[in-house]
Structure formats: structure tokens, C-alpha cells
Design an enzyme around this catalytic site. Sequence first.
Site, PDB file in Angstrom:
ATOM      1  N   GLU A 110       0.845  -1.213   0.000  1.00 22.73           N
ATOM      2  CA  GLU A 110       0.000   0.000   0.000  1.00 22.73           C
ATOM      3  C   GLU A 110       0.869   1.247   0.000  1.00 22.73           C
ATOM      4  O   GLU A 110       0.612   2.233   0.700  1.00 22.73           O
ATOM      5  CB  GLU A 110      -0.932   0.025   1.234  1.00 22.73           C
ATOM      6  CG  GLU A 110      -1.784  -1.220   1.432  1.00 22.73           C
ATOM      7  CD  GLU A 110      -2.729  -1.469   0.260  1.00 22.73           C
ATOM      8  OE1 GLU A 110      -3.138  -2.615   0.096  1.00 22.73           O
ATOM      9  OE2 GLU A 110      -3.018  -0.530  -0.514  1.00 22.73           O
ATOM     10  N   ALA A 111       1.911   1.225  -0.813  1.00 20.59           N
ATOM     11  CA  ALA A 111       2.928   2.297  -0.821  1.00 20.59           C
ATOM     12  C   ALA A 111       2.343   3.655  -1.192  1.00 20.59           C
ATOM     13  O   ALA A 111       2.890   4.689  -0.820  1.00 20.59           O
ATOM     14  CB  ALA A 111       4.048   1.931  -1.790  1.00 20.59           C
TER      15      ALA A 111
END
Length: 288
Positions: A168-169
Site C-alpha cells: 500500500e505504498a
Amino acid sequence: MFGVSMRTLISPSLAPFSLHLPKPSLFSTALRFSSLTNSTFAINNKSPTNSPPSAISTRKLKTKATAITSSSSSHPLSSSPGEIHVVVGPMFSGKTTTLLRRILAEKEIGKQIAIIKSNKDTRYCTESIVTHDGEKFPCWSLPDLSSFKERFGFDDYENRLDVIGIDEAQFFGDLYEFCREAADKEGKTVIVAGLDGDFKRRRFGSVLDLIPIADTVTKLTSRCEVCGKRALFTMRKTEEKETELIGGAEVYMPVCRSHYVCGQSVLETARAVLDSSSNKHDVVASLL
Ligand SMILES: Nc1ncnc2c1ncn2[C@@H]1O[C@H](COP(=O)(O)OP(=O)(O)O)[C@@H](O)[C@H]1O
Ligand SMILES: Cc1cn([C@H]2C[C@H](O)[C@@H](COP(=O)(O)O)O2)c(=O)[nH]c1=O
Ligand SMILES: [Zn+2]
């Protein structure tokens, strides 16, 4: 060894045998010297004498390197450079699955690993990364990346961590600096999974900023929920307009280009109809 390599480096004519080496520039000389002494250089183009820049004296280089190394010892460079690997694509394309597989492969060969995800992702489980197929693995669920070293332990981070996974960068505002520092200066391998685009197909967070400093970039695809062709984009099925909206299949669907384009117009038309009918409804209701 050092003397020989310096002699070769600085005045090839003194080398034990005459090689036809390209005349090293001051920059390449300094760069080679700094990689030998693990130090950084500030290069001035003025040579100390009227001799050609590449003939800068060993003493001068040593003096400069010693001075700079001592000043840079607070941020010693790692002995070997790290790596940055970026995995992007729409939702349901296998980004988390790919991250997990690569991290487990590193673990298999004895590397020390850790996975970080944004604590904004509360869909399945806060203390693990979870794929849409239900595969789970423990992780650090954090609001930002800059707090990771302290939470992990500075000594453990420096000496007992080789590979860092980030899921979930798109939700991490300090993604670029963290990855750059980890790979350039700390020798870490960083594997990053995140959305390249949001539901409007606009860049999402700073994932795309990593491309110029990445070793590899992988763009995955899913299957269009309408026609089964390759899905490149994520369509939002609900009316919310904000970029960040946590959710899964109840809110989002992977679509191909054609169904993204016509899907958008279908959604807009449907909303217009609903709006007008609710307006009519309101008008009728107000007349009753
Ligand atoms: N339309 C969909 N709705 C729900 N799950 C899907 C859909 N399309 C694919 N999937 C499942 O999602 C899995 C990928 O999950 P994951 O790795 O978490 O993807 P990502 O991290 O890219 O969102 C696929 O293996 C597939 O089984
Ligand atoms: C397209 C889009 C997605 N999000 C959110 C929805 C999910 O919580 C994550 C992505 O999860 P993934 O399945 O691991 O890819 O991001 C969002 O906030 N805004 C969007 O436009
Ligand atoms: Zn389609």
C-alpha cells in the site's frame, strides 16, 4: 594494492606495463578514488598546478578524501549498494501476492526481512498484509516510514535487516526519501507494492517518483470484471469523489480500457439520471 591501483589510476605511464587506458578525467579519477576509500567528493575543476586535471596528486586526493570521509562518517555508506524494486498495477492485479512471494523467496535464502504497510489499510487485518485471496503475513502497520527504524530498533535495522517490503505504498508520503536512503546509503533491498494510479487514473501518492531510482519496475494487470480482458485500471463503483477511500470489491472493480471509458460515462449518466429523478422527486414531494 591501493598504491598500485592509485598509480594506475593517477599516472598510467607508471603502470607495470603500458596499457592503452583512456585518459581518466578528474571526475572519473575522483569517483574511482572515492569508491576505493568509501568517501564522497566535492570536485573543483581547477587543477592544483597547470598539469592536466587527471594528474591531481595522490597527496591532494588523500587529503581531500580524509577530510570528507571524517565529515561523512556520521553517515557511513554501506559496503554494498541496495536495490529498489517497484510493483504497480490496478487493484486485484496481484501486487500484494507478488510482494509476499518475493519477500518469502528472500527469507528462504536466509535474508532478514520485514514488511511494512500503511495503517490506513484496515480492510482485512491490521497486523498482517492480506491478499484478496486471503494469504496473510505479519507486518508493521505504520502511519509513516520514517518511524520504522526507531520502532524496529536502530541497531537491529542497521545490522540485522536485509530486505524491506512495503505494501500500500501509495499511502506513504515519505516513500521516496525512505527508499532512496535505504538503498543508496544503507544497502537494503526494498520491494515496493502500490497503486500507480487512482480511480481517476491519476498518479497516486509518490509511487511513480520511485521509477528513476528503481532497479526494476513491474506493472501487473488484473481481469476486466465486464469482459475478462486484461484490466489496466481500477474503477470506483460508488459516488465518493475523494482520492483516498479504503475498500475492496464492494467499492472497486478492475476494468479494461474500453470498459473504463464507457463505464465512466455510464456512471456519469446514471448519476445524472438519479440526480434529476431525485430533483423531480423533490419537486413532486414539495407540491404534495
Ligand atoms: N474483481 C475481483 N474481485 C475480487 N478479487 C479479485 C478480483 N479480481 C481478482 N481477484 C483476486 O485478487 C487476487 C490478487 O490479490 P492481491 O495480490 O491482494 O491484489 P492487489 O494487491 O493487486 O490488490 C487475485 O489472485 C484474484 O484471485
Ligand atoms: C483505486 C483506489 C484505491 N484506493 C484504496 C482502496 C484500497 O484500500 C487500496 C488499494 O488496495 P489494493 O487492493 O491492495 O491495491 O487503495 C483509494 O484509496 N483510492 C483509489 O482511487
Ligand atoms: Zn472490459
